[in-house]
Design an enzyme around this catalytic site. Structure first.
Site, PDB file in Angstrom:
ATOM      1  N   ASP A  11       0.784  -0.765  -0.047  1.00 48.57           N
ATOM      2  CA  ASP A  11       0.001   0.104  -0.132  1.00 48.57           C
ATOM      3  C   ASP A  11       0.663   1.231   0.088  1.00 48.57           C
ATOM      4  OD1 ASP A  11      -2.688   1.517   0.547  1.00 48.57           O
ATOM      5  OD2 ASP A  11      -1.683   1.775   2.224  1.00 48.57           O
ATOM      6  N   SER A  12       0.686   2.405  -0.199  1.00 50.32           N
ATOM      7  CA  SER A  12       0.742   3.604  -0.217  1.00 50.32           C
ATOM      8  C   SER A  12       1.268   3.977   1.080  1.00 50.32           C
ATOM      9  CB  SER A  12       0.277   4.781  -0.591  1.00 50.32           C
ATOM     10  OG  SER A  12      -1.185   4.910  -0.142  1.00 50.32           O
ATOM     11  N   CYS A  74      -3.766  -1.128  -1.965  1.00 52.57           N
ATOM     12  CA  CYS A  74      -4.236   0.024  -2.545  1.00 52.57           C
ATOM     13  C   CYS A  74      -5.135   0.233  -3.576  1.00 52.57           C
ATOM     14  CB  CYS A  74      -2.648   1.205  -2.396  1.00 52.57           C
ATOM     15  SG  CYS A  74      -2.795   3.179  -3.200  1.00 52.57           S
ATOM     16  N   THR A  76      -5.374   3.060  -5.181  1.00 51.32           N
ATOM     17  CA  THR A  76      -5.011   4.244  -6.657  1.00 51.32           C
ATOM     18  C   THR A  76      -3.484   3.266  -7.074  1.00 51.32           C
ATOM     19  OG1 THR A  76      -5.053   6.225  -4.841  1.00 51.32           O
ATOM     20  CG2 THR A  76      -3.776   6.721  -6.349  1.00 51.32           C
ATOM     21  N   GLU A 153      -6.244   9.515   8.667  1.00 50.97           N
ATOM     22  CA  GLU A 153      -5.374   9.729   9.762  1.00 50.97           C
ATOM     23  C   GLU A 153      -4.953  10.504  10.737  1.00 50.97           C
ATOM     24  OE1 GLU A 153      -2.198   9.206   7.379  1.00 50.97           O
ATOM     25  OE2 GLU A 153      -2.557   8.050   6.244  1.00 50.97           O
ATOM     26  N   CYS A 185     -11.319   3.286  -1.154  1.00 50.78           N
ATOM     27  CA  CYS A 185      -9.770   3.676  -0.941  1.00 50.78           C
ATOM     28  C   CYS A 185      -9.744   2.871   0.455  1.00 50.78           C
ATOM     29  CB  CYS A 185     -10.239   4.998  -0.792  1.00 50.78           C
ATOM     30  SG  CYS A 185      -8.393   6.233   0.161  1.00 50.78           S
ATOM     31  N   THR A 186      -8.080   2.465   0.797  1.00 53.36           N
ATOM     32  CA  THR A 186      -7.879   2.220   1.779  1.00 53.36           C
ATOM     33  C   THR A 186      -9.051   2.538   3.536  1.00 53.36           C
ATOM     34  OG1 THR A 186      -5.905   3.165   1.831  1.00 53.36           O
ATOM     35  CG2 THR A 186      -5.304   0.626   1.228  1.00 53.36           C
ATOM     36  N   HIS A 187      -9.177   3.433   3.005  1.00 58.37           N
ATOM     37  CA  HIS A 187      -9.315   4.250   4.603  1.00 58.37           C
ATOM     38  C   HIS A 187     -10.536   4.297   4.914  1.00 58.37           C
ATOM     39  CE1 HIS A 187      -5.054   5.907   3.956  1.00 58.37           C
ATOM     40  NE2 HIS A 187      -5.548   6.728   5.321  1.00 58.37           N
TER      41      HIS A 187
HETATM   42  N1  DGL Z   1      -3.630   4.213  -0.173  1.00 55.17           N
HETATM   43  C1  DGL Z   1      -4.798   5.163  -0.855  1.00 55.17           C
HETATM   44  C2  DGL Z   1      -5.668   3.655  -1.666  1.00 55.17           C
HETATM   45  O1  DGL Z   1      -5.950   2.906  -1.541  1.00 55.17           O
HETATM   46  C3  DGL Z   1      -5.055   5.854   0.137  1.00 55.17           C
HETATM   47  C4  DGL Z   1      -3.971   6.724   0.190  1.00 55.17           C
HETATM   48  C5  DGL Z   1      -3.056   7.768  -0.438  1.00 55.17           C
HETATM   49  O2  DGL Z   1      -3.682   8.718  -1.196  1.00 55.17           O
HETATM   50  O3  DGL Z   1      -2.046   7.147  -0.321  1.00 55.17           O
HETATM   51  O4  DGL Z   1      -6.361   4.918  -2.840  1.00 55.17           O
END
Ligand code: DGL
Length: 267
Positions: A11-12, A74, A76, A153, A185-187
């Site tokens: 993940d990012s 992730c 993205t 976060e 999105c992960t969050h």
């Molecule tokens: N992990 C990213 C996603 O799921 C979200 C956080 C980021 O922008 O890096 O899209």
């Protein structure tokens, strides 16, 4: 490939730990090697070219650690870098976007689906393509929610400010009378209780973390790569490129329990 090898998840940052949590639930015997690019996040505001370069580097890092499967946690990266990952990988690749898109398309009776995601994911059009590849009759509405990841976060998963942002983002989505909303999105799975309250019982929230874990399980079983139950407890490894302030709190929020020790990768 060997059944004892780990599943590589990347993940990012640390939001991908929501996917690790779902993997722990679905595959309690499997070892996880996690990579979070905390020094370079957010990816969701960066160009496709930059994200693809990062994804290639992380893929090579995990492949060098003998993983039997890669899970792109992730959204993205899944939206803009999947071809790069699959070209490099010699192991099965599962990604959150395909899993979420399939789960949305599988909603019997759904006519209109919304996707909530980062700017980069929305502008790639990848979710729309993936959902409509399954169900060409579905109308797909995409809504970028760039404030959600930083709010999560901050730990503000159920906070008036988050609710205000959510009402704003959901206005066009609810006006379009959608049947399902993909948390792209992960969050966002961490915002499920708040979002569920705002959208009401008539709209289903599709959590791509859970569907990804189910697909990973099915893919490992199909390749006869499931680790045998009842052996030594799996040891997980976590690599990150930075340990920012509040890292442990946010990680615990995503993972559902305190994060064990992390190893710093000095990129
Ligand atoms: N992990 C990213 C996603 O799921 C979200 C956080 C980021 O922008 O890096 O899209």
């Amino acid at each position: 490939m060997n059944r004892e090898h780990a599943i590589g998840v990347f993940d990012s940052g640390i939001g991908g730990l929501t996917v690790v949590r779902a993997l722990h639930e679905a595959l309690p015997d499997e070892r996880i090697v996690y990579f979070g690019d905390t020094a370079r996040l957010p990816y969701g505001t960066k160009s496709a070219t930059t994200v693809a370069g990062y994804a290639a580097q992380i893929t090579e890092f995990l492949l060098a650690r003998d993983v039997k499967m890669l899970v792109v946690a992730c959204n993205t990266m899944a939206a803009v870098a999947l071809p790069v990952v699959t070209r490099l990988a010699s192991v099965p690749v599962i990604d959150v976007l395909e899993a979420g898109a399939r789960a949305a398309a599988d909603r019997a009776g759904a006519r209109r689906v919304a996707v909530l995601a980062t700017h980069t994911t929305v502008s790639s059009g990848a979710y729309e393509r993936a959902i409509r590849a399954q169900r060409a009759d579905l109308t797909v509405i995409s809504q970028a929610c760039p404030l959600f990841a930083p709010l999560v976060e901050e730990g503000w998963v159920d906070h008036p400010v988050t609710e205000l942002a959510a009402r704003e983002y959901l206005r066009p989505v609810l006006a379009a009378d959608v049947d399902a909303i993909v948390l792209g999105c992960t969050h966002y799975p961490l915002l499920s209780p708040l979002l569920a309250r705002l959208v009401g019982p008539g709209v289903v929230l599709v959590d791509s973390a859970r569907t990804t874990a189910a697909r990973a399980r099915a893919a490992l079983a199909a390749c006869d790569l499931l680790r045998a139950p009842g052996g030594a407890a799996p040891v997980h490894r976590y690599y990150v490129t930075d340990v920012p302030p509040r890292f442990r709190e946010v990680a615990a929020l995503c993972l559902g329990h305190p994060l064990p020790d992390v190893q710093l990768v000095p990129w």
